[in-house]
Scaffold this active site. Structure first.
Site, PDB file in Angstrom:
ATOM      1  CG  ASP A 227      42.973  36.573  48.720  1.00  0.00           C
ATOM      2  OD1 ASP A 227      42.382  36.593  47.620  1.00  0.00           O
ATOM      3  OD2 ASP A 227      43.151  35.536  49.373  1.00  0.00           O
TER       4      ASP A 227
ATOM      5  CG  ASP B 261      44.754  33.730  36.036  1.00  0.00           C
ATOM      6  OD1 ASP B 261      45.356  33.843  34.953  1.00  0.00           O
ATOM      7  OD2 ASP B 261      45.222  33.120  37.003  1.00  0.00           O
TER       8      ASP B 261
ATOM      9  CE  LYS C  38      46.503  37.426  37.292  1.00  0.00           C
ATOM     10  NZ  LYS C  38      47.092  36.323  38.069  1.00  0.00           N
TER      11      LYS C  38
ATOM     12  CG  PHE D 114      49.153  35.510  42.531  1.00  0.00           C
ATOM     13  CD1 PHE D 114      48.124  34.696  42.067  1.00  0.00           C
ATOM     14  CD2 PHE D 114      49.029  36.095  43.781  1.00  0.00           C
ATOM     15  CE1 PHE D 114      46.999  34.459  42.845  1.00  0.00           C
ATOM     16  CE2 PHE D 114      47.899  35.866  44.569  1.00  0.00           C
ATOM     17  CZ  PHE D 114      46.889  35.048  44.101  1.00  0.00           C
TER      18      PHE D 114
HETATM   19  P1  IMP Z   1      40.137  32.420  36.825  1.00  0.00           P
HETATM   20  O1  IMP Z   1      39.013  31.436  37.021  1.00  0.00           O
HETATM   21  O2  IMP Z   1      41.437  31.731  36.496  1.00  0.00           O
HETATM   22  O3  IMP Z   1      39.827  33.508  35.827  1.00  0.00           O
HETATM   23  O4  IMP Z   1      40.441  33.058  38.240  1.00  0.00           O
HETATM   24  C1  IMP Z   1      39.624  34.019  38.743  1.00  0.00           C
HETATM   25  C2  IMP Z   1      39.763  34.171  40.236  1.00  0.00           C
HETATM   26  O5  IMP Z   1      41.023  33.718  40.757  1.00  0.00           O
HETATM   27  C3  IMP Z   1      39.725  35.648  40.547  1.00  0.00           C
HETATM   28  O6  IMP Z   1      38.404  36.114  40.689  1.00  0.00           O
HETATM   29  C4  IMP Z   1      40.543  35.744  41.807  1.00  0.00           C
HETATM   30  O7  IMP Z   1      39.729  35.505  42.933  1.00  0.00           O
HETATM   31  C5  IMP Z   1      41.564  34.656  41.661  1.00  0.00           C
HETATM   32  N1  IMP Z   1      42.811  35.198  41.091  1.00  0.00           N
HETATM   33  C6  IMP Z   1      43.286  35.037  39.837  1.00  0.00           C
HETATM   34  N2  IMP Z   1      44.441  35.671  39.661  1.00  0.00           N
HETATM   35  C7  IMP Z   1      44.711  36.300  40.844  1.00  0.00           C
HETATM   36  C8  IMP Z   1      45.792  37.142  41.289  1.00  0.00           C
HETATM   37  O8  IMP Z   1      46.750  37.475  40.585  1.00  0.00           O
HETATM   38  N3  IMP Z   1      45.696  37.587  42.576  1.00  0.00           N
HETATM   39  C9  IMP Z   1      44.666  37.262  43.413  1.00  0.00           C
HETATM   40  N4  IMP Z   1      43.639  36.475  43.026  1.00  0.00           N
HETATM   41  C10 IMP Z   1      43.664  35.989  41.756  1.00  0.00           C
END
Ligand code: IMP
Ligand code: MG
Length: 177
Positions: A161, A105, A133, A154
């Site tokens: 989850d 994300d 994303k 999301f």
């Molecule tokens: P980041 O650090 O923002 O890249 O977030 C990564 C982590 O957030 C992922 O490995 C997921 O566990 C969680 N995450 C991010 N987006 C989603 C989503 O749309 N659905 C569920 N979990 C998410």
């Protein structure tokens, strides 16, 4: 039960699309790592279904290990501060490591993990994420294998989850709150 858990919205990636793409990625990985042994590192818990389907279609010898991390922050946004809840069981020095994630994300979790793993001196270190994303483009993660690029919504299902619900869905859907 509803309310806190939200509900299942429109399907973004069907079961058939997921499975077909995973077969393609497994073929790419198998070709790229021909003649080498792979250490697949999964990030719990979101990546478990993806890893299970992926490694069973990879033809080079491979071992599996897992890390569990939690990123502080609200339920639907990560803060970038990452805590290791479970570390690897085995050393990775000199190994060809493929880090498998469910979704990138902001990329903050992954950039932390990458630095952490790189400091352990693997022979090579590549990233495979089922989903990305738009946010991750800011951090320019060197992601070698990507399943699907999603819009900034999301999502739930196939390991992902919301409040620990919906991981068991065989497809990826938008969360409806
Ligand atoms: P980041 O650090 O923002 O890249 O977030 C990564 C982590 O957030 C992922 O490995 C997921 O566990 C969680 N995450 C991010 N987006 C989603 C989503 O749309 N659905 C569920 N979990 C998410
Ligand atoms: Mg995750």
């Amino acid at each position: 039960m509803s309310g806190d858990y939200g509900s299942i919205g429109r399907t973004l990636v069907s079961e058939e699309e997921l499975q077909a793409r995973i077969t393609e990625i497994a073929a790419e990985v198998s070709a790229d790592y021909e003649g080498r042994e792979l250490l697949v590192i999964g990030v719990l818990k979101g990546a478990i279904f993806f890893i299970a389907d992926l490694v069973r279609r990879i033809s080079v010898p491979c071992e599996l290990d897992f890390m569990a991390v939690s990123s502080y922050g609200s339920a639907t946004h990560s803060s970038g501060v990452v805590r290791i809840l479970k570390d690897l069981d085995i050393p990775i020095a000199g190994r060809h490591v493929l880090l498998v994630e469910d979704v990138i994300d902001s990329g903050l979790t992954l950039s932390y993990l990458l630095k952490n793993l790189a400091s352990r001196k693997p022979a090579s270190l590549e990233i495979c994420s089922l989903l990305t994303k738009p946010g991750h483009k800011r951090l320019k993660m060197p992601t070698r294998y990507i399943g699907f690029d999603l819009p900034d919504v999301f999502v739930i299902g196939y390991g992902l989850d919301h409040a620990e619900r919906y991981r068991e869905l065989p497809y990826i859907a938008e969360l409806e709150l």
